[in-house]
Write an enzyme that holds these catalytic residues in place. Structure first.
Site, mmCIF file in Angstrom:
data_model
loop_
_atom_site.group_PDB
_atom_site.id
_atom_site.type_symbol
_atom_site.label_atom_id
_atom_site.label_comp_id
_atom_site.label_asym_id
_atom_site.label_seq_id
_atom_site.Cartn_x
_atom_site.Cartn_y
_atom_site.Cartn_z
ATOM 1 C CB CYS A 54 -0.954 -0.050 1.188
ATOM 2 S SG CYS A 54 -2.217 1.247 1.226
ATOM 3 N N GLY A 55 0.602 2.189 0.910
ATOM 4 C CA GLY A 55 1.308 3.463 0.930
ATOM 5 C C GLY A 55 2.801 3.346 1.100
#
Length: 205
Positions: A107-108
């Site tokens: 993800c991030g």
């Protein structure tokens, strides 16, 4: 010597706004397989996840050395996109990779690695290609539209693929292999009840 006792710990990065759901499959099954999971925060002060879980890091990032670890796991977090607070974790990932120690980012955290230049020359994935493109990184041609990617010692995945993320980590560390790894994925990703028999026979259920 006991092979399990000799294993170096897996370091799980924890920080405010971390995405609770992204690393649970990986850490739970690593622990069941005998890997120590050690949390590492910006400091040893408690952090709070997106889900409101309060976590006390076991150690501070500055005190973590690649040679004392078998893997660094970087979960997503709102802070990856809203501030530079987590940039030190991306720099630590660089130190791990340069030392030949695996890193797994989801993800991030993949955007954090992109900003650090760690995806410019490695095949990788994330949520969507334009999410990483917004970082201004130079690795767009190495982006792969798939659930999770392993390139050398680096695993990447998007936020909707925690099971595939775990699968790649297990493959990289040799936790599960071959038909057992495939069965684990089918059980937890596809709810394939038949896969349980394979895991039970292998002692991995």
């Amino acid at each position: 010597m006991n092979a399990i006792a000799d294993r170096k710990p897996v370091h799980l990065a924890v920080y405010d706004t971390l995405a609770d759901w992204e690393t649970g499959h990986a850490t739970a099954h690593l622990a069941r397989a005998g890997h120590e999971i050690r949390t590492v925060g910006p400091s040893t002060d408690p952090v709070t996840s997106i889900g409101g879980l309060r976590i006390q890091p076991a150690t501070a990032l500055d005190d973590v050395r690649p040679e004392d670890s078998s893997l660094l796991i970087l979960p997503g977090a709102d802070l990856w996109d809203t501030s530079s607070d987590l940039a030190p974790f991306a720099r630590k990932a660089r130190a791990f990779l340069e030392a030949g120690v695996p890193v797994a980012a989801i993800c991030g955290a993949t955007a954090g690695l992109a900003r650090e230049g760690l995806l410019d020359d490695r095949s990788h994935t994330s949520a969507v290609s334009f999410y990483l493109a917004a970082t201004g990184y130079a690795g767009g041609e190495r982006y792969v539209e798939t659930d999770a990617v392993t390139d050398g010692n680096l695993v990447t995945a998007g936020p909707t693929e925690p099971v595939a993320f775990a699968r790649e980590i297990f493959r990289l560390l040799g936790v599960y292999e071959g038909e057992v790894l495939d069965a684990w994925y089918r059980l937890f990703h596809d709810s394939d009840a038949a896969a349980y028999a394979v895991l039970e026979k292998a002692g991995a259920a």
